[in-house]
Motif scaffolding. Structure first.
Motif, mmCIF file in Angstrom:
data_model
loop_
_atom_site.group_PDB
_atom_site.id
_atom_site.type_symbol
_atom_site.label_atom_id
_atom_site.label_comp_id
_atom_site.label_asym_id
_atom_site.label_seq_id
_atom_site.Cartn_x
_atom_site.Cartn_y
_atom_site.Cartn_z
ATOM 1 N N SER A 37 -16.691 -48.404 -5.590
ATOM 2 C CA SER A 37 -15.752 -49.493 -5.890
ATOM 3 C C SER A 37 -14.451 -48.958 -6.457
ATOM 4 O O SER A 37 -13.371 -49.459 -6.128
ATOM 5 C CB SER A 37 -16.375 -50.476 -6.887
ATOM 6 O OG SER A 37 -17.520 -51.075 -6.332
ATOM 7 N N GLN A 44 -16.953 -56.807 -4.476
ATOM 8 C CA GLN A 44 -18.370 -56.926 -4.774
ATOM 9 C C GLN A 44 -18.658 -58.267 -5.461
ATOM 10 O O GLN A 44 -19.588 -58.967 -5.107
ATOM 11 C CB GLN A 44 -18.752 -55.755 -5.679
ATOM 12 C CG GLN A 44 -20.218 -55.571 -5.863
ATOM 13 C CD GLN A 44 -20.519 -54.176 -6.437
ATOM 14 O OE1 GLN A 44 -19.620 -53.392 -6.722
ATOM 15 N NE2 GLN A 44 -21.775 -53.876 -6.589
ATOM 16 N N ASP A 65 -17.016 -54.616 -0.061
ATOM 17 C CA ASP A 65 -17.721 -53.901 -1.115
ATOM 18 C C ASP A 65 -19.097 -54.529 -1.346
ATOM 19 O O ASP A 65 -19.191 -55.629 -1.875
ATOM 20 C CB ASP A 65 -16.882 -53.910 -2.402
ATOM 21 C CG ASP A 65 -17.375 -52.903 -3.429
ATOM 22 O OD1 ASP A 65 -18.457 -52.328 -3.216
ATOM 23 O OD2 ASP A 65 -16.681 -52.696 -4.437
ATOM 24 N N GLU A 66 -20.130 -53.843 -0.945
ATOM 25 C CA GLU A 66 -21.521 -54.306 -1.054
ATOM 26 C C GLU A 66 -21.664 -55.781 -0.665
ATOM 27 O O GLU A 66 -22.103 -56.598 -1.455
ATOM 28 C CB GLU A 66 -22.025 -54.101 -2.486
ATOM 29 C CG GLU A 66 -21.763 -52.691 -2.974
ATOM 30 C CD GLU A 66 -22.965 -52.004 -3.553
ATOM 31 O OE1 GLU A 66 -24.067 -52.591 -3.472
ATOM 32 O OE2 GLU A 66 -22.814 -50.877 -4.056
#
Ligand SMILES: Nc1ncnc2c1ncn2[C@@H]1O[C@H](COP(=O)(O)OP(=O)(O)O)[C@@H](O)[C@H]1O
Ligand SMILES: [Mg+2]
Lengths: 512, 316
Positions: free
Chosen positions: A46, A88, A167-168
């Motif tokens: 991140s 995320q 992000d994820e």
């Protein structure tokens, strides 16, 4: 061979104070490519992306877009350079509507006023082009996580993002929703966008990415093409040593009934997370897994049993005794241990040292309490024991809990709770955010407790772990149980459908 | 008793309501400012101090120049400057907003009292300036009852009505307002959309101070024509309550401010009529009423989510 990279990051170093989150990291992404960034929690994925998006300023290193060196001075600049990022934790304002979220920060044709008509028209247009379903008038707070993610993707595409960072993105999705996301991403990549896909899940990366850059402790450990690498090799690269990917579990005959929940109704933070008359039971030597997408009542269930959330109706019995709506202290006295969802906020007092944190739950115990004065001599010995037994890596027991890494803090909480010698252990996301080594450790300890005949309620969104550890799995959807299955019966596909709201009986009936 | 009721004729009610409006104006101005600040995520507890600054500087400048308008403008600017100091401490230096606000309130009280005594000495004969003249709006002021209440007021009252309407438009209809609300709800999300969080908060706090200063100046040169120590008497705090009661919405804040203004005007009139209740008790009424209303409505009010929380880009 000359490449035409749409994005290159060269020798990026990012320090936070003394801590180096990224060290000489390189990343090259081609046009139309889905490029994975794989790494354990805390590997610096991140951080690297936040540098690219202009949220963080790199300490060293350069960024190139289409082979040209660029300086990114903040998100506005990143957007202008064609970078879109889906964070995320979603960057949506829940008090706003979808169109307000999209309009935020954009120049309007009718300055100083917002041009809602135009915004909505464009939203529909972009949604259609990219096969997204988004209702411009919906409030964010009314959308499911999957829908919110579509809004996030649309937000990036609306701004003309050429390079899309995710992000994820699958952490909050059901397996089926993930599949749908993958289809969308593949389509977007085919149109010529470059996609950076961040994950710590091996299967996903192998499924969707063309190439993967692997990060470990802030450093590059390799760039590989997914065509010629196995899951095991990838895991080895990510973790830096051999890992066993499976969970070994002995057969144990469940003993007598310990936890009996019947018709439990609890008001939660949202309608979806409010429990609606659920019933189940658990026996000695049993791990009951609670699966489901976050926010479907898992927290409410655990909190209700632990006495932290009020029960509206129904009963909770432990070893035959009704503990419904008893105070948290009374419930603790009955040896019901809790590993809460948040280590830092609920599980520990960050500013207290390790000793104080360790005896936090036993303050009323004569062992540590003499007429209201804490017996620090005993407490120190006790703390040392647990630090030793649980291999907590710390600079001493007098540092404050905030200074421990996530894995070590979790070990502390795990040790503290297990040392209560609980009848029932409630574990919420006990492995969330931990590295592979710590995850293995937590699994080991939980299985040890199972072997000792304890009852464990294990809440997790990681399906692999739930399926590996649990004897039986309960799926929560919208505050209801959509089914209870035995470990042997469970599959990703089945659990996924139940997580999306299908009832097990209906699924079975349909397949007959 | 008969005597008292005989005074409650139409003329009484008209002057009563007109007085309510007048009393409500300074609080409402401060509350409107506070709406901007809190919508941006800053709880400006320093409101009281900013009003006091506006009242003091407004009075002094009017006294020296003899020009009400200049006095008022400079007074409002003084409120804004204090607000920007508060903003610097809270937004750039990330200080706790409550602590900073209370400290600056005490500072404002000390400074204004001190300089007032330095300039005018300790005297029983308080210095005076002329106040704003009422402007009758032709035709509209002929409307029975309403004309007298609404269309026979001074310029600041009209200005306040204008500001309410404008504020509502700015906050809910403009791209600026969208950015303003976003930084108060989820500053990190706003930042990822290219909004400059700190800049927005400075602007909002600046607007807040300007309006609070204007409200303060209205008390000294608009109503009383004079100044005394702690002239604002906690009105800044009442304005804070009104923002909550008014659910961070300009029109609802208007309603809330009128309730307080009404209670205050009633209290004054009850004293004049000579109802046999200790006057100290009557002084409590408006504050008590505000507290009661807050207890009833406050529970349901939903504040901007990031209100009161400092923001730093690279902080987790
Ligand atoms: N703003 C920040 N301030 C201090 N430390 C940070 C900050 N952001 C991340 N870190 C630290 O940097 C490391 C990498 O974090 P992160 O990039 O979020 O990892 P990942 O996304 O790979 O899980 C972690 O140890 C984290 O605690
Ligand atoms: Mg991360």
């Amino acid at each position: 061979m000359s490449h035409n990279y749409s994005l290159s990051m060269k020798n990026i170093t990012k320090k936070f104070g003394d801590f180096t989150a990224n060290e000489n990291v390189n990343l090259d992404v081609e046009k139309g490519e889905i490029h994975g960034i794989l790494g354990e929690n805390g590997a610096g994925k991140s951080t690297l992306m936040n540098v690219l998006y202009g949220l963080y300023k790199q300490t060293e290193g350069d960024v190139y877009i289409n082979e040209e060196k660029v300086q990114i001075d903040g998100p506005l600049d990143a957007i202008a350079k064609g970078i879109g990022m889906i964070h995320q934790h979603f960057m949506l304002i829940s008090a706003f509507s979808v169109s307000e979220n999209i309009a935020l920060g954009l120049k309007s044709q009718k300055e100083p006023f917002i041009d809602m008509v135009e915004i909505k028209r464009r939203i529909k247009e972009v949604a259609e082009e990219n096969n997204l379903t988004v209702d411009p008038d919906a409030m964010i707070s009314d959308l499911s996580v999957g829908q919110q993610q579509q809004v996030e993707i649309l937000k990036a595409l609306y701004r003309g993002g050429e390079i899309l960072i995710l992000d994820e993105p699958t952490g909050v999705l059901t397996p089926q929703e993930s599949e749908k996301l993958f289809a969308t991403l593949k389509m977007i990549a085919k149109k010529g966008h470059s996609i950076i896909f961040i994950s710590h899940k091996l299967d996903e990366v192998l499924e969707i990415c063309d190439k993967v850059t692997i990060l470990r402790r802030g450093k590059n450990v390799g760039v590989v093409s997914t065509e010629n690498i196995s899951k095991k090799e990838l895991a080895g690269l990510m973790v830096g040593r051999e890992v066993t990917l499976s969970i070994e579990k002995e057969d144990i005959k469940p003993g007598k009934l310990v936890l009996d929940v019947s018709n439990l109704t609890v008001k939660g933070s949202t309608v979806a997370s409010s429990l609606k008359s659920i019933s189940f039971s658990a026996r000695e030597g049993e791990i009951i897994g609670i699966a489901g997408v976050d926010g479907n009542g898992q927290r409410e269930l655990v909190e209700a049993i632990a006495g932290l959330n009020k029960v509206i109706s129904g009963t909770i019995k432990v070893n035959g005794e009704d503990i419904t709506n008893k105070s948290a202290k009374e419930i603790l006295k009955r040896k019901i241990a809790l590993i809460p969802e948040s280590r830092k906020v609920v599980g520990s007092v960050c500013q207290f040292n390790l000793v104080d944190n360790m005896i936090l739950r036993q303050l009323y115990d004569k062992k540590f309490n003499c007429w209201g004065v804490i017996k620090y001599k005993e407490a120190n010995i006790y703390t040392d024991e647990i630090i030793e037994e649980y291999d907590i890596r710390t600079a001493g027991k007098s540092i404050c809990a905030a200074q421990l890494s996530g894995g070590n803090l979790q070990k502390l909480i795990l040790g503290r709770e297990i040392h209560l010698d609980p009848n029932l252990l409630l574990a919420m996301h006990p492995t969330r955010g931990l590295d592979v080594g710590a995850i293995e450790f937590v699994h080991e300890k939980l299985l040890e407790q199972r072997k000792a005949g304890k009852t464990i309620v294990y809440v997790s969104t990681e399906l692999e772990e739930v399926m590996g550890l649990s004897d039986r799995i309960i799926v929560l959807y919208n505050g209801k149980i959509t089914g209870i299955v035995d470990q042997l019966e469970a599959s990703r596909e089945l659990l996924g459908r139940m997580m999306a709201g299908e009832y097990i009986d209906d699924i079975k009936e349909a397949s007959l | 008793m008969n005597n008292i009721f005989s005074q409650l004729d139409l003329a009484f009610w008209i002057t009563f309501i007109a007085a309510s409006v007048r009393t409500a104006v300074p609080i409402l101005l401060a509350a409107l400012g506070e709406i901007f600040a809190e919508r941006s995520g800053v709880v400006n507890i320093n409101l009281e101090g900013q009003m006091l600054f506006g009242a003091f500087v407004g009075f002094i400048v009017t006294y020296i120049t003899g020009n009400l308008l200049i006095g008022t403008i400079v007074g409002a600017t003084a409120g804004m400057l204090l607000a920007l100091l508060f903003g610097w401490v809270c937004i750039s230096k990330l200080a706790n907003q409550i602590v900073a606000g209370i400290t600056l309130n005490i500072l404002a009280l000390g400074i204004t009292s001190y300089f007032f005594r330095i300039i005018f000495g300790v005297t029983t004969k308080l210095p005076h300036v002329a106040t704003y003249q009422n402007i009758k709006i032709p035709l509209l002021n002929q409307i029975p009852i309403l004309g007298e209440i609404l269309f026979n007021n001074n310029i600041i009252v009209y200005l306040t009505i204008f500001i309410i309407v404008i504020s509502n438009i700015i906050i809910f209809r403009t791209t600026f307002g969208l950015k303003l609300r976003s930084v108060g709800e989820y500053p990190r999300a706003a930042e990822t959309m290219g909004v400059n969080v700190k800049k927005m908060r400075y602007i909002a706090v600046g607007i807040c101070g300007l309006l609070a200063g204007l409200g303060g100046a209205f008390i000294s040169v608009g109503i009383l024509g004079g100044f005394m120590e702690n002239i604002t008497q906690g009105r800044g705090f009442i304005a804070l309550a009104i923002v909550i009661f008014g659910k961070w919405n300009p029109y609802k804040a208007l309603g809330a401010a009128l309730i307080f203004g009404g209670a205050e005007a009633l209290q004054v009139r009850m004293q004049v009529i000579g109802i046999q209740i200790p006057y100290q008790f009557m002084l409590i009424i408006p504050y008590l009423l505000t507290a009661i209303v807050l207890i009833i409505t406050g529970r349901k009010a939903i504040a901007p989510a990031a209100s009161g929380i400092p923001y730093e880009r690279e902080k987790l």
